[in-house]
Write an enzyme that holds these catalytic residues in place. Sequence first.
Site, short mmCIF file in Angstrom:
data_model
loop_
_atom_site.label_atom_id
_atom_site.label_comp_id
_atom_site.label_asym_id
_atom_site.label_seq_id
_atom_site.Cartn_x
_atom_site.Cartn_y
_atom_site.Cartn_z
NE ARG A 58 4.67 1.77 -1.53
CZ ARG A 58 5.57 1.50 -0.51
NH1 ARG A 58 6.76 2.43 -0.82
NH2 ARG A 58 5.33 0.91 0.53
CD1 TRP A 96 -0.87 -5.26 -4.11
CD2 TRP A 96 -0.98 -6.51 -2.30
NE1 TRP A 96 -0.67 -6.53 -4.69
CE2 TRP A 96 -0.55 -7.49 -3.54
CE3 TRP A 96 -0.99 -6.86 -1.05
CZ2 TRP A 96 -0.24 -8.59 -3.18
CZ3 TRP A 96 -0.73 -8.38 -0.86
CH2 TRP A 96 -0.24 -9.06 -2.01
CG HIS A 134 18.03 -36.00 -10.33
ND1 HIS A 134 18.67 -37.26 -10.14
CD2 HIS A 134 19.24 -35.20 -10.93
CE1 HIS A 134 19.67 -37.24 -10.14
NE2 HIS A 134 20.12 -36.14 -10.47
CG ASN A 172 1.61 -0.64 4.02
OD1 ASN A 172 1.24 -1.72 3.94
ND2 ASN A 172 2.76 -0.05 3.39
N GLY A 173 -0.18 -2.62 6.36
CA GLY A 173 0.15 -3.68 7.14
C GLY A 173 -1.14 -4.63 7.68
CD GLU A 185 8.66 -10.69 -11.06
OE1 GLU A 185 9.85 -10.40 -11.73
OE2 GLU A 185 8.65 -9.70 -10.01
CB CYS A 197 -0.74 -0.04 1.14
SG CYS A 197 -1.62 -1.60 1.21
CE LYS A 256 12.53 -10.03 -13.30
NZ LYS A 256 13.29 -9.66 -12.05
CD GLU A 307 15.95 -11.88 -11.65
OE1 GLU A 307 15.36 -12.81 -10.75
OE2 GLU A 307 15.42 -11.19 -11.93
CE LYS A 329 10.75 -2.09 -7.79
NZ LYS A 329 11.29 -3.06 -8.82
C1 AGP Z 1 11.65 -8.92 -8.77
O1 AGP Z 1 11.42 -9.07 -10.17
C2 AGP Z 1 10.29 -9.02 -7.91
N1 AGP Z 1 8.91 -8.26 -8.12
C3 AGP Z 1 10.67 -9.53 -6.46
O2 AGP Z 1 11.07 -10.68 -6.38
C4 AGP Z 1 11.64 -8.56 -5.51
O3 AGP Z 1 12.93 -8.79 -6.02
C5 AGP Z 1 11.52 -8.80 -4.20
O4 AGP Z 1 10.31 -8.73 -3.66
C6 AGP Z 1 12.71 -8.37 -3.36
O5 AGP Z 1 12.45 -6.77 -3.02
P1 AGP Z 1 13.51 -6.01 -2.79
O6 AGP Z 1 14.70 -6.19 -3.61
O7 AGP Z 1 13.02 -4.58 -2.60
O8 AGP Z 1 13.74 -6.50 -1.18
#
Ligand code: AGP
Length: 585
Positions: free
Chosen positions: A28, A71, A486, A97-98, A470, A2, A467, A463, A580
Amino acid sequence: MCGIFGYIGKKNHAAEIVLDGLKKLEYRGYDSWGIAVKKGTTIKRERHVGKIGAAKTKLPVSNLGLGHTRWATHGGVTIGNAHPHVDCANTLCLVHNGIVENFRPLKEKLVKKHKFLSETDTEVALHLIESKAQKQPVARALRVAFNQVTGMNAFIVLNAKKDELLAVKNGSPLVIGVGKGENFIASDLWALLDHTNRVIFLEDGQLAQISAGQVKLFDAASGKALKPQVKRLDWQAQQSRLGRFHHFMEKEIYDQPKILDDLSRLSPGTIASVTRLIKKADKTFLLGCGTASYAALFGEYLLNFSGYDAQAIVGSEFQKFARLLTPKQAFLMLSQSGETIDVVDAVNLAKKKKMRVVGITNVLGSTLYRKSDLKILLGAGQEVAVASTKAFTAKLAILTQLAYQLNGNLDEAKKLIAQAARATQGLLSGKVRADIKKLATKIKDEDDIFAVGRLTSFPIALETALKIKEVSYAHAEGYAGGELKHGPIALIDQGTPCIVIAPKDQSLTDSLSAAHELKARGGLIIGISPQNDPVFDVHFKVPDLKEASAIPAAVIAQLLAYDIAVARGLNPDKPRNLAKSVTVR
Ligand code: AGP
């Protein structure tokens, strides 16, 4: 998660200022939003489901306003659940937020005397504050209520009866922007920068009482007054602009050559102070979440190769190490935002265990930055797209330098990073760029995509898959090349795209064997390697940069993920369901 933005001051268009602040927090990730302003001694508000887009506000003129991008956690994505929430008398409103963990028992008591209009835990906290405010000032009522709720929370109350904003937090970030005859509060430093460079970072357990001309600070547990520490930011933190690019993800991929080049000139003193710590430590833990956890894994390989005992931990799983932590170990925390809750929890635990913490983060002044004993800034500039790109390669560049410095070879690492910067530049235009787009168009309708790599390429394969999933929502998995037999190889079918990351290291022969095994099952083999091989159906040539070969390989993966998302007609900057910065557990 949020986003929060509040204004109090001499200007009478608080609603517009708040709306503008919320737009800066859009990156965010959120699903609904709302704004409230003071009108007389009551609250006027508007709330919406969906994106802010080009929205304008029709709220009345006011010098006091508060807004929120939500969110959803407790309660669906509805207008009724969107913040701000108002109390029964419509004189107090709350954004949050929380997660209020004990909302259920609290609600059971409050429901007899208060009218609940939403399914949120936030509204429970608000009515709790309202009930406490019947016999004492709202600031004290907020303090008492805050001490009664459990969980990691940031609360901001707009009190229309007294012209004040009240904020208290535990866990979630809040920054107060100090102006002249006006003050601001936001969940994110970037949102304040157009207004002021004088800020107060609210620490956990502090309560702020904010009027137009003053910020008072209190210890939330005892009520004792504290002296606010105003920090003047003397750095040029500019809000990122899209410029010639279509999306921030694209822009941020293109930012990388410059960032990497800058990092190749990172002060040797900074690197040396961290390597001194690693050398003295019995063991080094590296911790991060999501993309940062893959950078941590890359760091684990590199530190182990350099002869140092290192172990990567996924932030959300760090508790399993809690009993093993000792002051003789070092902790490298990696986080773009510096606010990820699992990272912040881990820092707190590490500090309790008297460990030395190194914060590797992109955000100056973030919680991680403030709490770390040693700090390395990524220097990547604001990362707006939800999918992390430039912060990832910046971490790889720093970890490579740390690992090489451990063996006294920092100069070589710096050369490799400078070469990686140039190699990355070469990928961003001309034939390679066109070939990646062509490949994305070809595989855009595939439901499953695999990425494999061994040793330092294994985290890059992970990664790559993250990517792709996501931003394109294609199902993608990353595997260690040796693990295929395996189980995962059972998934390979005619035409299944398999990205094989095969740098010229000790794993090359094995990686090519894995490619053959995949091809024999019908896989479409996409090789990222310094040399072509008949097994590759598509080949992306990257230079041999030893461990730093991971950087151009990661950039190719980022471009491919971006192109697949665009080819699928998706907006890669705002993937569904993702935020984010993950500031709740
Ligand atoms: C990355 O593409 C993601 N959206 C997510 O995995 C991100 O890397 C993760 O939430 C960690 O965020 P930070 O680096 O701000 O701690």
